[in-house]
Scaffold this active site. Structure first.
Site, short mmCIF file in Angstrom:
data_model
loop_
_atom_site.label_atom_id
_atom_site.label_comp_id
_atom_site.label_asym_id
_atom_site.label_seq_id
_atom_site.Cartn_x
_atom_site.Cartn_y
_atom_site.Cartn_z
N ASP A 97 0.77 -1.24 0.00
CA ASP A 97 0.00 0.00 0.00
C ASP A 97 0.80 1.29 0.00
O ASP A 97 0.27 2.35 0.30
CB ASP A 97 -0.87 -0.01 1.27
CG ASP A 97 -0.02 -0.20 2.52
OD1 ASP A 97 1.19 0.03 2.44
OD2 ASP A 97 -0.57 -0.57 3.57
N GLU A 119 0.07 -9.12 -0.94
CA GLU A 119 -0.76 -8.55 0.15
C GLU A 119 -1.91 -7.72 -0.46
O GLU A 119 -2.15 -6.57 -0.11
CB GLU A 119 0.07 -7.69 1.11
CG GLU A 119 -0.60 -7.47 2.45
CD GLU A 119 0.20 -6.60 3.40
OE1 GLU A 119 0.10 -5.36 3.31
OE2 GLU A 119 0.94 -7.15 4.25
N GLU A 133 -2.81 5.00 2.44
CA GLU A 133 -2.67 3.58 2.09
C GLU A 133 -3.96 2.95 1.55
O GLU A 133 -3.90 2.09 0.67
CB GLU A 133 -2.16 2.78 3.29
CG GLU A 133 -0.71 3.08 3.69
CD GLU A 133 -0.56 4.29 4.59
OE1 GLU A 133 -1.59 4.94 4.93
OE2 GLU A 133 0.59 4.62 4.96
N HIS A 213 3.76 5.57 13.42
CA HIS A 213 4.20 6.41 12.30
C HIS A 213 3.08 6.87 11.38
O HIS A 213 3.33 7.57 10.39
CB HIS A 213 5.25 5.67 11.46
CG HIS A 213 4.68 4.49 10.73
ND1 HIS A 213 4.04 4.61 9.52
CD2 HIS A 213 4.64 3.18 11.05
CE1 HIS A 213 3.63 3.41 9.13
NE2 HIS A 213 3.97 2.53 10.04
N ARG A 215 0.35 8.62 9.16
CA ARG A 215 0.11 10.03 8.82
C ARG A 215 -1.18 10.56 9.44
O ARG A 215 -1.25 11.71 9.85
CB ARG A 215 0.01 10.19 7.31
CG ARG A 215 1.35 10.36 6.67
CD ARG A 215 1.32 10.16 5.19
NE ARG A 215 2.66 9.74 4.80
CZ ARG A 215 3.57 10.54 4.26
NH1 ARG A 215 3.29 11.77 3.98
NH2 ARG A 215 4.78 10.09 3.98
N HIS A 245 10.44 5.91 14.73
CA HIS A 245 10.47 6.01 13.26
C HIS A 245 11.20 7.30 12.86
O HIS A 245 11.08 8.32 13.55
CB HIS A 245 9.01 6.02 12.77
CG HIS A 245 8.84 5.81 11.30
ND1 HIS A 245 9.13 6.78 10.37
CD2 HIS A 245 8.38 4.75 10.59
CE1 HIS A 245 8.86 6.32 9.15
NE2 HIS A 245 8.40 5.09 9.26
C1 UD1 Z 1 5.87 5.05 4.57
C2 UD1 Z 1 4.59 4.61 3.84
C3 UD1 Z 1 3.65 3.90 4.81
C4 UD1 Z 1 4.38 2.77 5.53
C5 UD1 Z 1 5.61 3.34 6.21
C6 UD1 Z 1 6.39 2.24 6.88
C7 UD1 Z 1 3.67 6.02 2.04
C8 UD1 Z 1 2.91 7.21 1.70
N1 UD1 Z 1 3.89 5.79 3.35
O1 UD1 Z 1 5.50 6.05 5.52
O2 UD1 Z 1 2.56 3.35 4.08
O3 UD1 Z 1 3.51 2.22 6.49
O4 UD1 Z 1 6.45 3.95 5.22
O5 UD1 Z 1 7.35 2.73 7.76
O6 UD1 Z 1 4.10 5.29 1.17
N2 UD1 Z 1 12.89 8.89 6.80
C9 UD1 Z 1 14.25 8.86 6.96
N3 UD1 Z 1 14.90 7.67 6.81
C10 UD1 Z 1 14.28 6.51 6.53
C11 UD1 Z 1 12.88 6.54 6.39
C12 UD1 Z 1 12.20 7.74 6.50
O7 UD1 Z 1 14.86 9.88 7.23
O8 UD1 Z 1 14.93 5.46 6.40
C13 UD1 Z 1 12.16 10.19 6.91
C14 UD1 Z 1 12.40 11.11 5.69
O9 UD1 Z 1 12.41 12.44 6.14
C15 UD1 Z 1 11.16 10.85 4.84
C16 UD1 Z 1 10.12 10.73 5.92
O10 UD1 Z 1 10.76 9.97 6.96
O11 UD1 Z 1 10.89 11.89 3.92
C17 UD1 Z 1 8.82 10.10 5.51
O12 UD1 Z 1 9.03 8.92 4.78
P1 UD1 Z 1 7.87 8.36 3.81
O13 UD1 Z 1 8.32 7.11 3.19
O14 UD1 Z 1 7.38 9.45 2.92
O15 UD1 Z 1 6.65 8.08 4.78
P2 UD1 Z 1 6.51 7.16 6.04
O16 UD1 Z 1 5.78 7.94 7.06
O17 UD1 Z 1 7.81 6.56 6.39
N1 UDP Z 2 10.32 -3.14 12.54
C1 UDP Z 2 11.71 -3.17 12.55
N2 UDP Z 2 12.38 -2.30 13.39
C2 UDP Z 2 11.73 -1.42 14.19
C3 UDP Z 2 10.31 -1.36 14.14
C4 UDP Z 2 9.64 -2.24 13.30
O1 UDP Z 2 12.34 -3.96 11.85
O2 UDP Z 2 12.39 -0.66 14.93
C5 UDP Z 2 9.60 -4.04 11.61
C6 UDP Z 2 8.42 -4.82 12.18
O3 UDP Z 2 8.83 -6.06 12.72
C7 UDP Z 2 7.49 -4.99 10.98
C8 UDP Z 2 7.80 -3.76 10.14
O4 UDP Z 2 9.03 -3.22 10.61
O5 UDP Z 2 7.85 -6.13 10.21
C9 UDP Z 2 6.69 -2.75 10.27
O6 UDP Z 2 7.06 -1.55 9.66
P1 UDP Z 2 6.28 -0.20 9.85
O7 UDP Z 2 5.57 -0.22 11.16
O8 UDP Z 2 7.26 0.89 9.61
O9 UDP Z 2 5.27 -0.19 8.62
P2 UDP Z 2 3.80 -0.77 8.41
O10 UDP Z 2 3.83 -2.22 8.68
O11 UDP Z 2 2.87 -0.01 9.30
O12 UDP Z 2 3.52 -0.45 6.98
#
Ligand code: UD1
Ligand code: UDP
Length: 372
Positions: A97, A119, A133, A213, A215, A245
């Protein structure tokens, strides 16, 4: 000639849920399998790639601090053309998603390339929860040719949307393939992060693991969650471990409200094996994560889901998970109830696997062999 498969993902959970599938596909001589990461996440993606020993063939490297969804989407669209034209896949596989999966699927559709959705079929039918999502999933569902649904109810959602039944396969969730593989792997070694946690934290207390995390929870939702965690931490019998996160919208309120409290440990995101170990050593999990709602029941850990809706109703139905939303009083009172009432705890902590048996990957591969 070998059929060409391009697996595309970009965030931590996609990498975890695609990791076992990528490695199994690479074992299949009849396929030429390549991996493209958008790197929508960077550090959190790289942690998973390292663990599964996956070296991407294409890395779009598009993460920018706090970029908007439109900026993210447009940069993926632009970079995808060259990869699809160079590799000419017969099938693109995407997961779940995220913005990465939807834009990658859309890009493949524009090149008339077949798409397989792992999924598939999760729904709340609430446009803004989870945001974005829910709509990402619906769009990817419309674009896809093969639908790998983790559960029967996900399949039923797809059928109600007039997806052709023969193109849907119920597989279980690949998260369990990865989880069981990981549990087996960490039996015999201790990661650096696990050693650090053991040195710093009293594991004789009840461990509460927290993640968040979403939104739709930014702003008031997160402030409520953090205040509730601070209240729970007033108890002497708990240690709260919160790998925060890296999204700046999460880091800011969490650090402002929860830094410096005695039994709250704010730590950087853990690598996957360390996080699995932490879940296994937790008493209770508070989260808004999707993947953790699927892993916790298999580990027999009660989960309080800090969201108003869930597209994963199976764990709630089975009694392992409770939806508490982001209401301060609800989070505090439900947590205290589970911590204090042994009967409730026992009922919630029975290990169940509503998300499958850990054999989703071979099912997906067999289906592709027959149908591609
Ligand atoms: C994204 C996905 C969400 C998923 C989540 C898992 C979208 C819109 N959102 O949300 O569906 O559940 O990932 O965690 O696709 N950042 C870092 N380093 C990283 C990762 C993120 O610095 O390794 C920071 C950056 O500033 C980045 C921000 O987090 O721009 C947001 O990342 P983004 O992938 O846009 O959204 P998530 O909230 O992580
Ligand atoms: N996870 C991880 N390290 C962490 C927190 C979560 O490896 O510090 C793993 C967790 O076991 C799961 C996945 O990350 O498999 C979930 O990711 P996240 O919550 O970011 O995204 P979502 O599942 O909500 O899309």
């Amino acid at each position: 000639m070998k059929k060409r498969i391009l697996v595309i993902f970009g965030t931590r959970p996609e990498a975890i849920k695609m990791g076992a599938l990528v490695n199994a596909l690479k074992q299949e001589d009849i396929f030429d399998t390549k991996v493209c990461v958008t790197a929508q996440h960077r550090e959190m993606l790289d942690q998973v790639l390292a663990f599964f020993e996956i070296v991407p063939d294409y890395d779009l490297n598009i993460m920018k601090a706090n970029q908007t969804l439109n900026e993210l989407s447009s940069r993926i669209f632009i970079k995808m053309d060259k990869i699809l034209t160079d590799f000419k896949p017969d099938l693109v596989l995407v997961h779940g998603d995220t913005t990465t999966s939807t834009i990658a699927a859309w890009s493949a559709f524009n090149h008339k390339i077949k798409i397989g959705h792992i999924e598939a079929g999760l729904r709340t039918y609430n446009k803004f929860s989870p945001f974005p999502e829910e709509i990402n999933r619906q769009i990817t569902g419309r674009l896809s040719d093969f639908h790998f649904a983790p559960t029967l109810s996900a399949k039923q959602n797809l059928i109600s949307e007039k997806i052709t039944e023969k193109n849907i396969l119920v597989t279980g969730n690949t998260v369990l393939d990865s989880l069981f593989w990981t549990i087996n792997k960490i039996k015999n070694y201790e990661t650096e992060d696990i050693s650090k946690l053991k040195n710093k934290i009293n594991f004789n207390k009840k461990i509460i693991t927290v993640t968040g995390h979403r939104r739709e929870n930014f702003g008031d939702g997160f402030i409520n969650i953090c205040k509730a965690i601070a209240k729970i931490a007033e108890r002497n019998d708990v240690e709260i471990i919160y790998p925060v996160h890296l999204n700046p919208n999460v880091q800011k309120p969490v650090k402002q409200i929860l830094s410096g409290k005695k039994n709250i440990h704010l730590i950087p995101p853990l690598d996957y094996p360390s996080f699995v170990w932490l879940m296994n050593n937790s008493y209770l999990i508070l989260t808004d994560s999707g993947g953790i709602q699927e892993e916790a029941p298999a580990l027999g850990k009660p989960v309080l889901v800090m969201r108003d809706t869930t597209e994963r109703p199976e764990a709630v139905k089975a009694g392992t998970a409770i939806l508490v939303g982001t209401d301060y009083h609800e989070i505090v009172s439900k947590t205290n109830e589970i911590l204090d009432n042994k009967t409730i705890y026992k009922k919630m902590s029975t290990a169940i696997n509503p998300y499958g048996d850990g054999k989703a990957v071979p099912r997906i591969i067999n289906f592709i062999k027959k149908n591609l």
